[in-house]
Motif scaffolding. Structure first.
Motif, short mmCIF file in Angstrom:
data_model
loop_
_atom_site.label_atom_id
_atom_site.label_comp_id
_atom_site.label_asym_id
_atom_site.label_seq_id
_atom_site.Cartn_x
_atom_site.Cartn_y
_atom_site.Cartn_z
N VAL A 1 36.64 20.59 37.13
CA VAL A 1 36.64 21.69 38.10
C VAL A 1 37.30 21.23 39.41
CG1 VAL A 1 35.24 23.38 39.34
CG2 VAL A 1 34.58 22.68 37.03
N LYS A 2 36.97 20.00 39.81
CA LYS A 2 37.58 19.44 41.02
C LYS A 2 39.11 19.36 40.88
CE LYS A 2 33.96 16.61 43.07
NZ LYS A 2 33.26 15.35 42.84
N ASN A 3 39.55 18.86 39.71
CA ASN A 3 41.00 18.75 39.48
C ASN A 3 41.68 20.12 39.53
OD1 ASN A 3 40.84 15.99 39.26
ND2 ASN A 3 40.92 15.96 37.01
N PHE A 4 41.02 21.10 38.91
CA PHE A 4 41.59 22.45 38.90
C PHE A 4 41.67 23.00 40.32
CE2 PHE A 4 40.86 27.13 38.50
CZ PHE A 4 42.10 27.45 37.96
N ASN A 5 40.61 22.76 41.09
CA ASN A 5 40.60 23.26 42.47
C ASN A 5 41.70 22.58 43.30
OD1 ASN A 5 39.21 24.91 44.52
ND2 ASN A 5 38.91 22.90 45.48
N ASP A 6 41.90 21.27 43.07
CA ASP A 6 42.97 20.57 43.79
C ASP A 6 44.33 21.15 43.42
OD1 ASP A 6 41.11 18.96 44.94
OD2 ASP A 6 41.46 17.22 43.63
N HIS B 1 44.03 33.88 37.51
CA HIS B 1 43.74 33.01 36.37
C HIS B 1 42.61 33.66 35.56
CE1 HIS B 1 42.76 29.70 33.77
NE2 HIS B 1 43.65 28.90 34.33
N ALA B 2 42.91 33.96 34.28
CA ALA B 2 41.97 34.74 33.45
C ALA B 2 41.02 33.88 32.61
CB ALA B 2 42.72 35.73 32.57
N GLY B 3 40.72 32.66 33.06
CA GLY B 3 39.67 31.88 32.42
C GLY B 3 40.16 30.79 31.48
N ASP B 4 39.21 29.91 31.06
CA ASP B 4 39.54 28.70 30.30
C ASP B 4 40.45 27.77 31.12
OD1 ASP B 4 37.95 29.37 28.16
OD2 ASP B 4 39.58 29.56 26.69
N PHE B 5 40.00 27.46 32.35
CA PHE B 5 40.77 26.49 33.14
C PHE B 5 40.38 25.06 32.80
CE2 PHE B 5 37.27 26.29 36.21
CZ PHE B 5 36.78 27.60 36.24
N THR B 6 39.32 24.87 32.00
CA THR B 6 38.88 23.52 31.63
C THR B 6 38.73 23.41 30.11
OG1 THR B 6 36.53 24.05 31.64
CG2 THR B 6 37.51 23.41 33.77
N LYS B 7 38.22 22.24 29.69
CA LYS B 7 37.87 22.05 28.28
C LYS B 7 36.37 22.23 28.07
CE LYS B 7 41.73 18.96 27.30
NZ LYS B 7 42.11 17.71 28.00
N ILE B 8 35.54 21.51 28.84
CA ILE B 8 34.09 21.75 28.77
C ILE B 8 33.46 21.89 30.16
CG2 ILE B 8 33.76 20.69 26.49
CD1 ILE B 8 32.53 18.24 28.02
N CYS B 9 34.31 21.88 31.17
CA CYS B 9 33.87 22.24 32.52
C CYS B 9 32.92 21.24 33.17
CB CYS B 9 33.28 23.64 32.52
SG CYS B 9 33.55 24.51 34.07
N ALA C 1 35.97 32.85 34.85
CA ALA C 1 35.64 31.83 33.85
C ALA C 1 35.99 32.35 32.45
CB ALA C 1 34.15 31.49 33.91
N GLY C 2 36.10 31.40 31.52
CA GLY C 2 36.24 31.73 30.10
C GLY C 2 35.15 31.02 29.33
N ASN C 3 35.22 31.07 28.02
CA ASN C 3 34.17 30.47 27.20
C ASN C 3 34.12 28.95 27.32
OD1 ASN C 3 36.68 31.15 25.76
ND2 ASN C 3 35.83 29.90 24.11
N HIS C 4 35.23 28.31 27.78
CA HIS C 4 35.19 26.85 27.97
C HIS C 4 34.50 26.44 29.26
CE1 HIS C 4 37.72 25.13 24.64
NE2 HIS C 4 37.85 26.43 24.45
#
Ligand code: 5GP
Ligand code: MN
Ligand code: MN
Ligand code: MN
Length: 291
Positions: free
Chosen positions: A93-98, A80-88, A112-115
């Motif tokens: 982050v918990k949802n993404f990890n789940d 995953h090359a980053g921006d997995f969230t909107k404002i982190c 991580a990405g800029n978001h």
């Protein structure tokens, strides 16, 4: 006695800042005639993995929309090359990890990405910086204990930040930085500040992961501008020469290209309207021989 000709600046492994680094669109216009950009058709995930190969599955820019993204094919290594969230915030982050926990891949690698604002430790500590202030309303009430240990919420993957990991015989390096745009996380000015980060990428890297694209590959923004980093392109082409370079960030640049040496993968799942509609990108590499 033969005096060795010094290599010209354009061939030298020692990368220097391009004099027009702040105008990537113009730089690309001046170098594109000597650059090869061939479109690559990615592997159809329905094709079985060839014998003695490792299968990589690339995603990026999922922006907390993981409940709606297209099917993620199975494989050995998820990137995953980053921006997995909107404002982190923590919940994101918990949802993404789940979500990562539900995926079958043996190895999962995330940058991580800029978001991912709260992953940017410097940004979060400089609370009077103009970047932090511009997010002040979103961060209102964000207590220090909400972000200090935020990385530890990623238990279902390996998080890379200017660091590398060896997986199934491949050297994989990840870095979140991208050129300043609209004051987000992991933003750095074009030129020397970004080149200092790219100079940390080891020469033996097989797969490079950055959030932003290099100049000329998967970097054409919808406003007609090239958003890629010219020093990242030079680093990839002249010094590091990875087999693959995986990134995202410019959602509309989704797709795969090659310069004949490195294959470039813009794996942005979300389109420019943040609709999660692009399928993950799959590639197979022969398992390296262990001596
Ligand atoms: P994100 O906010 O998810 O990082 O980026 C979303 C979109 O913002 C991209 O798909 C692209 O349209 C635009 N964008 C981000 N960075 C840049 C940049 O440096 N230059 C241009 N022209 N557009 C950008
Ligand atoms: Mn994005
Ligand atoms: Mn190599
Ligand atoms: Mn981005």
């Amino acid at each position: 006695l033969s005096a060795k000709q010094p290599e010209s600046d354009e061939q030298s492994k020692e990368i220097t800042v391009h004099p027009e680094t702040n105008n990537p669109t113009r730089v690309w216009d001046t170098i594109r005639y000597k650059q090869k950009v061939d479109v690559v058709t990615p592997v159809d995930p329905a094709t079985p993995k060839p014998k003695d190969h490792v299968r990589f599955v690339c995603i990026s820019d999922t922006h907390s929309k993981t409940d709606r993204i297209p099917d993620i094919p199975d494989g050995d290594v998820l990137i995953h090359a980053g921006d997995f969230t909107k404002i982190c915030r923590r919940k994101e982050v918990k949802n993404f990890n789940d979500f990562l926990g539900t995926l079958p891949h043996r190895h999962k690698i995330v940058i991580a990405g800029n978001h991912e604002l709260t992953f940017d430790q410097q940004l979060m500590t400089e609370r009077n910086s103009h970047v932090f202030m511009s997010f002040a309303s979103a961060f209102e009430g964000l207590k220090t204990n909400e972000w200090k240990d935020i990385r530890s919420l990623l238990t279902n993957c390996t998080y890379l930040e200017d660091s590398e990991i060896q997986v199934m015989g491949f050297r994989i390096y990840g870095s979140p930085w991208q050129p300043v745009f609209c004051d987000w996380g992991f933003n750095l000015p074009r030129g020397q500040p970004l080149l200092d980060k790219w100079n940390k990428i080891p020469e033996g890297t097989d797969i490079l992961i950055t959030h932003g694209p290099p100049l000329g590959h998967g970097d054409l923004a919808s406003n007609g501008c090239r958003a890629g980093c010219v020093e990242l392109l030079s680093t990839v082409q002249r010094r590091v020469r990875p087999k693959y370079h995986v990134f995202g960030h410019i959602h509309e640049g989704y797709g795969v290209t090659t310069d004949g040496q490195t294959t470039f993968v813009n794996a942005a799942i979300c389109d420019v309207h943040y609709r999660p509609c692009n399928p993950p990108i799959v590639f197979d590499l022969p398992t390296p021989r262990v001596p």
